[in-house]
Design an enzyme around this catalytic site. Structure first.
Site, PDB file in Angstrom:
ATOM      1  N   LYS A  51       0.865  -1.235  -0.134  1.00 50.83           N
ATOM      2  CA  LYS A  51      -0.020  -0.097   0.111  1.00 50.83           C
ATOM      3  C   LYS A  51       0.724   1.441   0.047  1.00 50.83           C
ATOM      4  O   LYS A  51       0.593   2.423   0.747  1.00 50.83           O
ATOM      5  CB  LYS A  51      -1.081   0.029   1.284  1.00 50.83           C
ATOM      6  CG  LYS A  51      -1.783  -1.185   1.308  1.00 50.83           C
ATOM      7  CD  LYS A  51      -2.220  -1.811   0.079  1.00 50.83           C
ATOM      8  CE  LYS A  51      -3.478  -0.807  -0.522  1.00 50.83           C
ATOM      9  NZ  LYS A  51      -3.678  -1.369  -2.082  1.00 50.83           N
ATOM     10  N   THR A  77       0.955  -0.079  -7.416  1.00 55.81           N
ATOM     11  CA  THR A  77       0.167   0.073  -8.875  1.00 55.81           C
ATOM     12  C   THR A  77       0.726   1.124  -9.555  1.00 55.81           C
ATOM     13  O   THR A  77       0.875   0.951 -10.894  1.00 55.81           O
ATOM     14  CB  THR A  77      -1.367   0.176  -8.390  1.00 55.81           C
ATOM     15  OG1 THR A  77      -1.649  -0.789  -7.608  1.00 55.81           O
ATOM     16  CG2 THR A  77      -1.962  -0.023  -9.856  1.00 55.81           C
ATOM     17  N   HIS A 103       7.450  -7.312  -2.242  1.00 53.69           N
ATOM     18  CA  HIS A 103       7.085  -6.543  -0.972  1.00 53.69           C
ATOM     19  C   HIS A 103       8.407  -7.151  -0.023  1.00 53.69           C
ATOM     20  O   HIS A 103       8.412  -6.567   1.153  1.00 53.69           O
ATOM     21  CB  HIS A 103       5.838  -6.897  -0.530  1.00 53.69           C
ATOM     22  CG  HIS A 103       4.673  -6.169  -1.184  1.00 53.69           C
ATOM     23  ND1 HIS A 103       5.017  -4.895  -1.632  1.00 53.69           N
ATOM     24  CD2 HIS A 103       3.506  -6.735  -1.490  1.00 53.69           C
ATOM     25  CE1 HIS A 103       3.696  -4.543  -2.088  1.00 53.69           C
ATOM     26  NE2 HIS A 103       2.969  -5.658  -2.227  1.00 53.69           N
ATOM     27  N   ARG A 119       6.390   5.286   1.287  1.00 56.33           N
ATOM     28  CA  ARG A 119       5.506   6.249   1.400  1.00 56.33           C
ATOM     29  C   ARG A 119       5.443   6.607   2.814  1.00 56.33           C
ATOM     30  O   ARG A 119       5.733   5.689   3.722  1.00 56.33           O
ATOM     31  CB  ARG A 119       4.287   5.679   0.890  1.00 56.33           C
ATOM     32  CG  ARG A 119       2.932   6.543   0.891  1.00 56.33           C
ATOM     33  CD  ARG A 119       1.581   5.836   0.350  1.00 56.33           C
ATOM     34  NE  ARG A 119       0.621   6.773   0.202  1.00 56.33           N
ATOM     35  CZ  ARG A 119      -0.618   6.520  -0.263  1.00 56.33           C
ATOM     36  NH1 ARG A 119      -1.143   5.116  -0.178  1.00 56.33           N
ATOM     37  NH2 ARG A 119      -1.548   7.202  -0.153  1.00 56.33           N
ATOM     38  N   SER A 166      -4.411   3.527   3.858  1.00 60.55           N
ATOM     39  CA  SER A 166      -4.680   2.875   2.528  1.00 60.55           C
ATOM     40  C   SER A 166      -4.842   1.306   2.880  1.00 60.55           C
ATOM     41  O   SER A 166      -5.534   0.660   2.555  1.00 60.55           O
ATOM     42  CB  SER A 166      -3.469   3.024   1.884  1.00 60.55           C
ATOM     43  OG  SER A 166      -3.604   2.275   0.414  1.00 60.55           O
ATOM     44  N   ARG A 179      -7.905   3.837  -5.004  1.00 62.28           N
ATOM     45  CA  ARG A 179      -9.017   4.601  -4.032  1.00 62.28           C
ATOM     46  C   ARG A 179      -8.555   6.268  -4.224  1.00 62.28           C
ATOM     47  O   ARG A 179      -8.567   6.950  -5.419  1.00 62.28           O
ATOM     48  CB  ARG A 179      -8.538   4.159  -2.311  1.00 62.28           C
ATOM     49  CG  ARG A 179      -9.637   4.736  -1.562  1.00 62.28           C
ATOM     50  CD  ARG A 179      -9.388   4.076  -0.120  1.00 62.28           C
ATOM     51  NE  ARG A 179      -8.377   4.714   0.429  1.00 62.28           N
ATOM     52  CZ  ARG A 179      -8.418   5.929   1.243  1.00 62.28           C
ATOM     53  NH1 ARG A 179      -9.610   6.374   1.198  1.00 62.28           N
ATOM     54  NH2 ARG A 179      -7.408   6.472   1.674  1.00 62.28           N
ATOM     55  N   GLY A 214      -5.126   7.918  -3.559  1.00 63.63           N
ATOM     56  CA  GLY A 214      -4.008   8.350  -3.840  1.00 63.63           C
ATOM     57  C   GLY A 214      -3.382   9.654  -3.335  1.00 63.63           C
ATOM     58  O   GLY A 214      -2.298   9.995  -3.811  1.00 63.63           O
TER      59      GLY A 214
END
Length: 331
Positions: A74, A78, A143, A165, A173, A297, A299
């Site tokens: 998350k 993507t 990951h 992030r 998220s 969602r 972002g």
């Protein structure tokens, strides 16, 4: 607790070798209300996922031209996949060609760039890689933290890109994503439970700080091998960061491309609004039956402010500051 059949296949323990079962019995373990985790090489995994990690470490045969896209769950995975596919695809299909044939318009980024742990080595120790035999570079994703992931590279100098992030946005998220795939309402109590687990370092692929530090240090030690990117910088200066990514991958933008607006076209192709509106992403699913639309969602940067209390913010900030002390990595 949910039954085995109710859990995602990555979170079950029905695909373990006897050797892995024995290994798990010797590892630190944790069980929340839904699933069991074990700590391997400093990182928490679901049991079936650990089997996939071991399968990958032992059996993956890297090529020096491979590109590996890494992230904590998350963290913009993507988007990183979409951007990397679009950058590499330029060498085969300039933006002036028919855009309707672009792979991102007919498949989800996760369908184009498979995960080692979920798509390749979860069900078998020897996946069929022949479909990648004509692709150069091959694009894969993970990951895993860098120290675990590097075991499977066997010394290969292939390119590794890590997207990092802010942990608070990662948490929010992940909270929304879990609610989507479990068909549950977004629950405040679930968020509070996840928050405490995150703060304790116990989460799928956690601790977050160790994960980020593994790639941060790797990028400092070998910047030609590991590129450390920040989601927040991608949002505030997308053109600068996409140029940086393209140069690292070996597909830099020419002056002609820059002058013709190719970077802006690429960013629009890979934008949340464009990708989430495509039919394949509105109706498609992964092989694990996750809706592609669940990967899109908001972002946004800072959405955590709508959900975390000041006390929660202060607690997690203090933990992160302590865990990252002396590393020069800051959030």
């Amino acid at each position: 607790m949910a039954g085995k059949s109710d859990l995602p296949v990555i979170a079950r323990d029905d695909n373990l070798s006897e050797e892995t079962k024995t290994l798990i019995s010797s590892l630190p373990t944790y069980q929340d209300s839904h699933v069991k985790l074990c700590k391997y090489q400093g990182c928490w995994y679901y049991h079936n996922t650990l089997q996939a990690v071991i399968n990958y470490q032992r059996n993956f045969q890297p090529q020096d031209t491979d590109i590996i896209l890494a992230s904590f769950p998350k963290s913009g995975t993507t988007w990183l996949k979409a951007l990397s596919v679009a950058i590499v695809e330029r060498s085969k299909q300039p933006f002036d060609d028919d855009p309707l044939t672009h792979p991102l318009l007919s498949d989800n980024p996760h369908g184009i760039v498979p995960f080692f742990e979920f798509d390749m080595y979860l069900k078998t120790s020897t996946p069929d890689l022949t479909k990648f035999s004509t692709s150069s570079p091959r694009l894969f994703s993970t990951h895993m933290p860098l120290h675990t992931f590097k075991e499977g590279l066997k010394g290969s100098p292939c390119k590794v890109v890590y997207m990092c992030r802010n942990i608070k946005d990662v948490l929010i998220s992940d909270w929304h994503f879990r609610s989507k795939y479990s068909n549950n309402e977004v629950s405040r109590s679930t968020l509070e439970s996840m928050f405490e687990s995150f703060c304790g370092g116990v989460s799928f692929y956690g601790p977050f700080w160790d994960h980020a530090l593994s790639y941060w240090r790797g990028s400092l030690e070998n910047p030609k091998h590991v590129l450390f990117m920040r989601y927040e910088e991608m949002k505030t200066e997308p053109c600068v960061q996409v140029k940086r990514l393209a140069e690292f991958l070996g597909f830099p933008f020419t002056k002609e491309e820059e002058d013709s607006g190719s970077i802006s076209k690429l960013l629009e192709l890979c934008s949340l609004g464009n990708l989430s509106g495509l039919e394949v992403n509105k109706t498609g699913k992964t092989w694990m039956n996750y809706d592609y639309k669940s990967y899109f969602r908001k972002g946004e940067v800072g959405d955590w402010k709508n959900h975390l209390t000041p006390e929660m913010e202060n607690k997690i900030d203090m933990i992160i500051e302590e865990k990252l002390k002396g590393s020069d990595l800051k959030f």
